[in-house]
Write a protein that holds these residues in place. Structure first.
Motif, PDB file in Angstrom:
ATOM      1  N   LEU A  22       0.829  -1.207   0.000  1.00  0.00           N
ATOM      2  CA  LEU A  22       0.000   0.000   0.000  1.00  0.00           C
ATOM      3  C   LEU A  22       0.864   1.257   0.000  1.00  0.00           C
ATOM      4  N   VAL A  23       1.887   1.266   0.843  1.00  0.00           N
ATOM      5  CA  VAL A  23       2.767   2.430   0.969  1.00  0.00           C
ATOM      6  C   VAL A  23       3.497   2.699  -0.351  1.00  0.00           C
ATOM      7  N   ARG A  24       3.934   1.648  -1.012  1.00  0.00           N
ATOM      8  CA  ARG A  24       4.656   1.802  -2.283  1.00  0.00           C
ATOM      9  C   ARG A  24       3.722   2.143  -3.440  1.00  0.00           C
ATOM     10  N   ALA A  68       9.621   8.949   4.395  1.00  0.00           N
ATOM     11  CA  ALA A  68       8.733  10.065   4.075  1.00  0.00           C
ATOM     12  C   ALA A  68       9.507  11.202   3.411  1.00  0.00           C
ATOM     13  N   ALA A  69      10.689  11.499   3.927  1.00  0.00           N
ATOM     14  CA  ALA A  69      11.509  12.561   3.338  1.00  0.00           C
ATOM     15  C   ALA A  69      11.953  12.175   1.930  1.00  0.00           C
ATOM     16  N   ALA A  70      12.389  10.924   1.753  1.00  0.00           N
ATOM     17  CA  ALA A  70      12.843  10.463   0.437  1.00  0.00           C
ATOM     18  C   ALA A  70      11.711  10.482  -0.585  1.00  0.00           C
ATOM     19  N   GLY A  71      10.497  10.175  -0.136  1.00  0.00           N
ATOM     20  CA  GLY A  71       9.339  10.181  -1.026  1.00  0.00           C
ATOM     21  C   GLY A  71       8.674  11.534  -1.153  1.00  0.00           C
ATOM     22  N   ASN A  72       9.183  12.512  -0.418  1.00  0.00           N
ATOM     23  CA  ASN A  72       8.617  13.867  -0.395  1.00  0.00           C
ATOM     24  C   ASN A  72       7.145  13.848   0.011  1.00  0.00           C
ATOM     25  N   ALA A  93       1.714  20.064  -1.241  1.00  0.00           N
ATOM     26  CA  ALA A  93       2.835  20.210  -0.303  1.00  0.00           C
ATOM     27  C   ALA A  93       3.756  18.998  -0.380  1.00  0.00           C
ATOM     28  N   GLY A  94       4.981  19.194   0.005  1.00  0.00           N
ATOM     29  CA  GLY A  94       5.943  18.111   0.079  1.00  0.00           C
ATOM     30  C   GLY A  94       6.325  17.846   1.529  1.00  0.00           C
ATOM     31  N   TYR A  95       7.392  17.108   1.707  1.00  0.00           N
ATOM     32  CA  TYR A  95       7.832  16.722   3.047  1.00  0.00           C
ATOM     33  C   TYR A  95       8.304  17.930   3.858  1.00  0.00           C
ATOM     34  N   ARG A  96       7.879  17.954   5.092  1.00  0.00           N
ATOM     35  CA  ARG A  96       8.393  18.864   6.106  1.00  0.00           C
ATOM     36  C   ARG A  96       8.304  18.114   7.420  1.00  0.00           C
ATOM     37  N   PRO A  97       9.308  18.216   8.268  1.00  0.00           N
ATOM     38  CA  PRO A  97       9.224  17.531   9.566  1.00  0.00           C
ATOM     39  C   PRO A  97       8.000  18.015  10.349  1.00  0.00           C
ATOM     40  N   ALA A  98       7.350  17.101  11.022  1.00  0.00           N
ATOM     41  CA  ALA A  98       6.161  17.439  11.812  1.00  0.00           C
ATOM     42  C   ALA A  98       6.278  16.794  13.187  1.00  0.00           C
ATOM     43  N   THR A  99       5.835  17.495  14.195  1.00  0.00           N
ATOM     44  CA  THR A  99       5.908  16.958  15.555  1.00  0.00           C
ATOM     45  C   THR A  99       4.557  16.491  16.064  1.00  0.00           C
ATOM     46  N   GLY A 100       3.471  16.916  15.440  1.00  0.00           N
ATOM     47  CA  GLY A 100       2.153  16.469  15.840  1.00  0.00           C
ATOM     48  C   GLY A 100       1.686  17.070  17.146  1.00  0.00           C
ATOM     49  N   THR A 101       0.566  16.535  17.626  1.00  0.00           N
ATOM     50  CA  THR A 101      -0.043  17.043  18.846  1.00  0.00           C
ATOM     51  C   THR A 101       0.159  16.106  20.030  1.00  0.00           C
TER      52      THR A 101
END
Length: 120
Positions: A22-24, A68-72, A93-101
């Motif tokens: 699924l991810v691929r 996630a970063a490699a796949g943007n 949008a593309g990849y950006r680091p996220a810290t969540g809630t």
């Protein structure tokens, strides 16, 4: 946010191989029950990061973030929820680091028991 395929597979009650397909993007079809389980998991985890309580969890989260970063891949907050089921949908949008809630809870679907009917 660091959710690896093994963790996602455990939460969905599927194999890690199924989750990786699924991810691929290799899965041509998805059953309605799996689609519903994925949607429920997305609702539960979209703004939560993976736990990093152990060395193994930290390593798995780091691998997932590198993927996630490699796949943007963008974080869930950058997705258009109304377009998620549209074939070919590509977020702007593309990849950006996220810290969540916060940290996502461990979710495991109950084990389904298969019983033989009497007389079967």
């Amino acid at each position: 946010m660091g959710h690896g395929s093994a963790r996602i597979a455990r939460a969905l009650g599927t194999s890690e191989d199924t989750t990786q397909r699924l991810v691929r993007g290799d899965a041509r079809t998805v059953s309605p029950p799996l689609r519903d389980a994925v949607a429920d998991l997305y609702d539960a985890w979209w703004d939560k990061r993976a736990p990093e309580r152990t060395r193994a969890e930290r390593a798995a989260a780091a691998r997932a973030r590198r993927r996630a970063a490699a796949g943007n891949w963008c974080a869930a907050a950058a997705l258009n929820d109304h377009q998620l089921d549209t074939p070919g949908y590509r977020p702007r949008a593309g990849y950006r680091p996220a810290t969540g809630t916060g940290v996502a809870p461990d979710i495991r679907l109950p084990v389904r028991r298969h019983y033989k009917r009497k007389g079967a």
